[in-house]
Every structure is written in C-alpha cells, then in structure tokens.
Design a protein around this motif. Structure first.
Motif, PDB file in Angstrom:
ATOM      1  N   LEU A  62       0.830  -1.192   0.000  1.00 54.87           N
ATOM      2  CA  LEU A  62       0.000   0.000   0.000  1.00 54.87           C
ATOM      3  C   LEU A  62       0.876   1.257   0.000  1.00 54.87           C
ATOM      4  N   ASP A  63       0.531   2.191  -0.875  1.00 55.31           N
ATOM      5  CA  ASP A  63       1.183   3.490  -0.872  1.00 55.31           C
ATOM      6  C   ASP A  63       0.370   4.397   0.053  1.00 55.31           C
ATOM      7  N   LEU A  64       0.898   4.662   1.221  1.00 54.93           N
ATOM      8  CA  LEU A  64       0.206   5.463   2.233  1.00 54.93           C
ATOM      9  C   LEU A  64       0.815   6.858   2.372  1.00 54.93           C
ATOM     10  N   SER A  65       1.448   7.327   1.330  1.00 57.49           N
ATOM     11  CA  SER A  65       2.137   8.612   1.400  1.00 57.49           C
ATOM     12  C   SER A  65       1.180   9.803   1.547  1.00 57.49           C
ATOM     13  N   ALA A  66      -0.071   9.632   1.147  1.00 53.49           N
ATOM     14  CA  ALA A  66      -1.067  10.709   1.287  1.00 53.49           C
ATOM     15  C   ALA A  66      -2.192  10.229   2.209  1.00 53.49           C
ATOM     16  N   MET A  67      -1.821   9.851   3.436  1.00 54.53           N
ATOM     17  CA  MET A  67      -2.751   9.225   4.376  1.00 54.53           C
ATOM     18  C   MET A  67      -3.259  10.228   5.415  1.00 54.53           C
ATOM     19  N   LEU A  68      -4.562  10.232   5.615  1.00 51.95           N
ATOM     20  CA  LEU A  68      -5.172  10.959   6.724  1.00 51.95           C
ATOM     21  C   LEU A  68      -5.091  10.033   7.936  1.00 51.95           C
ATOM     22  N   ASP A  69      -4.179  10.330   8.823  1.00 56.16           N
ATOM     23  CA  ASP A  69      -3.902   9.465   9.968  1.00 56.16           C
ATOM     24  C   ASP A  69      -4.722   9.932  11.169  1.00 56.16           C
ATOM     25  N   LEU A  70      -5.810   9.232  11.433  1.00 56.67           N
ATOM     26  CA  LEU A  70      -6.690   9.592  12.545  1.00 56.67           C
ATOM     27  C   LEU A  70      -6.130   9.174  13.901  1.00 56.67           C
ATOM     28  N   THR A  71      -4.904   8.635  13.925  1.00 54.08           N
ATOM     29  CA  THR A  71      -4.227   8.363  15.191  1.00 54.08           C
ATOM     30  C   THR A  71      -3.302   9.516  15.558  1.00 54.08           C
ATOM     31  N   ASP A  72      -3.196  10.499  14.681  1.00 55.56           N
ATOM     32  CA  ASP A  72      -2.357  11.677  14.879  1.00 55.56           C
ATOM     33  C   ASP A  72      -3.249  12.828  15.341  1.00 55.56           C
ATOM     34  N   GLU A  73      -2.975  13.371  16.528  1.00 57.51           N
ATOM     35  CA  GLU A  73      -3.819  14.442  17.091  1.00 57.51           C
ATOM     36  C   GLU A  73      -3.940  15.635  16.155  1.00 57.51           C
ATOM     37  N   GLU A  74      -2.871  15.980  15.461  1.00 51.72           N
ATOM     38  CA  GLU A  74      -2.904  17.122  14.546  1.00 51.72           C
ATOM     39  C   GLU A  74      -3.878  16.866  13.384  1.00 51.72           C
ATOM     40  N   LYS A  75      -3.809  15.669  12.809  1.00 54.63           N
ATOM     41  CA  LYS A  75      -4.709  15.325  11.691  1.00 54.63           C
ATOM     42  C   LYS A  75      -6.154  15.202  12.184  1.00 54.63           C
ATOM     43  N   LEU A  76      -6.318  14.678  13.379  1.00 57.97           N
ATOM     44  CA  LEU A  76      -7.656  14.547  13.948  1.00 57.97           C
ATOM     45  C   LEU A  76      -8.265  15.928  14.209  1.00 57.97           C
ATOM     46  N   SER A  77      -7.482  16.862  14.689  1.00 55.12           N
ATOM     47  CA  SER A  77      -7.962  18.232  14.891  1.00 55.12           C
ATOM     48  C   SER A  77      -8.324  18.879  13.554  1.00 55.12           C
ATOM     49  N   TYR A  78      -7.526  18.608  12.532  1.00 56.18           N
ATOM     50  CA  TYR A  78      -7.766  19.147  11.193  1.00 56.18           C
ATOM     51  C   TYR A  78      -9.114  18.660  10.646  1.00 56.18           C
ATOM     52  N   ILE A  79      -9.358  17.360  10.707  1.00 60.18           N
ATOM     53  CA  ILE A  79     -10.607  16.814  10.152  1.00 60.18           C
ATOM     54  C   ILE A  79     -11.803  17.247  10.993  1.00 60.18           C
ATOM     55  N   LYS A  80     -11.612  17.392  12.304  1.00 55.03           N
ATOM     56  CA  LYS A  80     -12.699  17.866  13.165  1.00 55.03           C
ATOM     57  C   LYS A  80     -13.080  19.298  12.808  1.00 55.03           C
ATOM     58  N   ALA A  81     -12.094  20.143  12.554  1.00 58.46           N
ATOM     59  CA  ALA A  81     -12.378  21.528  12.181  1.00 58.46           C
ATOM     60  C   ALA A  81     -13.180  21.592  10.877  1.00 58.46           C
ATOM     61  N   ILE A  82     -12.844  20.736   9.946  1.00 53.71           N
ATOM     62  CA  ILE A  82     -13.610  20.676   8.691  1.00 53.71           C
ATOM     63  C   ILE A  82     -15.020  20.170   8.972  1.00 53.71           C
ATOM     64  N   ALA A  83     -15.122  19.103   9.751  1.00 54.04           N
ATOM     65  CA  ALA A  83     -16.437  18.526  10.073  1.00 54.04           C
ATOM     66  C   ALA A  83     -17.320  19.536  10.791  1.00 54.04           C
ATOM     67  N   ASP A  84     -16.736  20.330  11.686  1.00 52.03           N
ATOM     68  CA  ASP A  84     -17.516  21.332  12.419  1.00 52.03           C
ATOM     69  C   ASP A  84     -18.219  22.304  11.476  1.00 52.03           C
ATOM     70  N   LYS A  85     -17.606  22.602  10.341  1.00 53.84           N
ATOM     71  CA  LYS A  85     -18.208  23.507   9.360  1.00 53.84           C
ATOM     72  C   LYS A  85     -19.403  22.869   8.645  1.00 53.84           C
ATOM     73  N   PHE A  86     -19.440  21.534   8.621  1.00 47.20           N
ATOM     74  CA  PHE A  86     -20.473  20.811   7.885  1.00 47.20           C
ATOM     75  C   PHE A  86     -21.481  20.098   8.797  1.00 47.20           C
ATOM     76  N   ASN A  87     -21.308  20.197  10.124  1.00 47.25           N
ATOM     77  CA  ASN A  87     -22.145  19.435  11.051  1.00 47.25           C
ATOM     78  C   ASN A  87     -23.639  19.667  10.861  1.00 47.25           C
ATOM     79  N   SER A  88     -24.060  20.904  10.683  1.00 53.61           N
ATOM     80  CA  SER A  88     -25.498  21.167  10.542  1.00 53.61           C
ATOM     81  C   SER A  88     -26.041  20.574   9.242  1.00 53.61           C
ATOM     82  N   VAL A  89     -25.264  20.633   8.172  1.00 51.65           N
ATOM     83  CA  VAL A  89     -25.692  20.044   6.898  1.00 51.65           C
ATOM     84  C   VAL A  89     -25.762  18.526   7.026  1.00 51.65           C
ATOM     85  N   MET A  90     -24.756  17.932   7.659  1.00 51.16           N
ATOM     86  CA  MET A  90     -24.760  16.475   7.829  1.00 51.16           C
ATOM     87  C   MET A  90     -25.943  16.039   8.693  1.00 51.16           C
TER      88      MET A  90
END
Length: 166
Positions: A62-90
């Motif tokens: 597997l080529d994981l060079s462009a991986m969203l690593d949800l075990t990494d606090e920084e990446k998890l904070s990044y995806i949460k910030a994006i999700a927060d913008k879409f929470n009401s739509v979701m």
C-alpha cells in the motif's frame, strides 16, 4: 506497507486479476467510509476471515504517502475543524454523530481539498471482545487496539497483489 484483506473468494480473485479493481465498501457507516480496507497484520485478517465468515485473504503493498492518519492528534484536529463547518448540513442529511464512515464520505465528497490531499485513511479500532494477551496483563499496553487502513478509490496505490489464503 503490506496490508491484508479478507473477503469472498470471487472478489479476491477479481482483485488479484484486475489491477484497476479495489474491493470497495460503499456502505460502511462505522469505520472509515468508502474504500478497500486493509489490516496491518495477517493474523488480524485471519481473525476477520473467521469472525465475518469470509473465504479468502489477499495481501498487497500500500502506498500510504497521502494518508489521513486519525491516530495523529494534529490530523484529527484538522478533520474535526472541517467537520464542524459541515455538522449542521450532515445532521439535516440524517448523518448521525457516531456514523464516522458516513461523515468521512460526506466530507471527502463535499470538501475537494480533502479528497485532493488524502487518498487513504488510518485509524485505531478497539475490540473489547478480543482476548488480552497474558504477556500484557497488568501493564498499560493492550493488543485490543488494532490499526485499520482504507484506500479510498485509487487502485494505483495498491501493488504487488498476492494470495495469502484461497
């Protein structure tokens, strides 16, 4: 990284024979959403084979060079910030907070920068029902938490496909 996947024999055969094919789960709501799932260890794929009554195991690089690593606090904070913008739509679309797979699908479909940046996702999965190793008993370590990976939709990231168990 070598990844292991357990599934029906006919899907695994198609995966081995057709380099443009991934065994994609479109309907996953609980884990990482759309993609082909891989375990890091053969033993976990064997467990999945038994637990989910599958028929075969394949492995690939597997080529994981462009991986969203949800075990990494920084990446998890990044995806949460994006999700927060879409929470009401979701929420209006009926996507529940705990349906992480559906949330990830929606975010990857709706926020182009996310899908342009990440081609795979990694997360830890905690299985209460797994037996703990006596070796780890009494320590702060656990074998009940395992890593799972998904390649979202790019077959070129999955090479050296081989049978493990037919």
């Amino acid at each position: 990284m070598t990844g292991y996947h357990a599934n029906d024999k006919w899907r695994c055969t198609k995966f081995i024979d057709n380099l443009d094919y991934l065994i994609i789960d479109e309907a996953d709501t609980d884990f990482l959403g759309k993609g082909m799932y891989f375990w890091e260890h053969k033993s976990r794929a064997e467990w999945w084979l038994s637990e989910k009554h599958k028929e075969a195991i394949v492995k690939a690089e597997l080529d994981l060079s462009a991986m969203l690593d949800l075990t990494d606090e920084e990446k998890l904070s990044y995806i949460k910030a994006i999700a927060d913008k879409f929470n009401s739509v979701m929420a209006r679309k009926g996507i529940k907070t705990e349906q992480i797979g559906l949330k990830l699908n929606y975010l990857f479909d709706s926020y182009k920068m996310l899908s342009d940046t990440y081609t795979s996702i990694k997360a830890h999965v905690y299985y209460k029902r797994l037996a703990e190793s006596d070796f780890l008993y009494g320590s702060k370590l656990t074998a009940k938490c395992v890593d799972i990976y998904t390649i979202r939709d790019n077959p070129c990231l999955v090479t050296q496909r081989q049978w493990v168990k037919k």
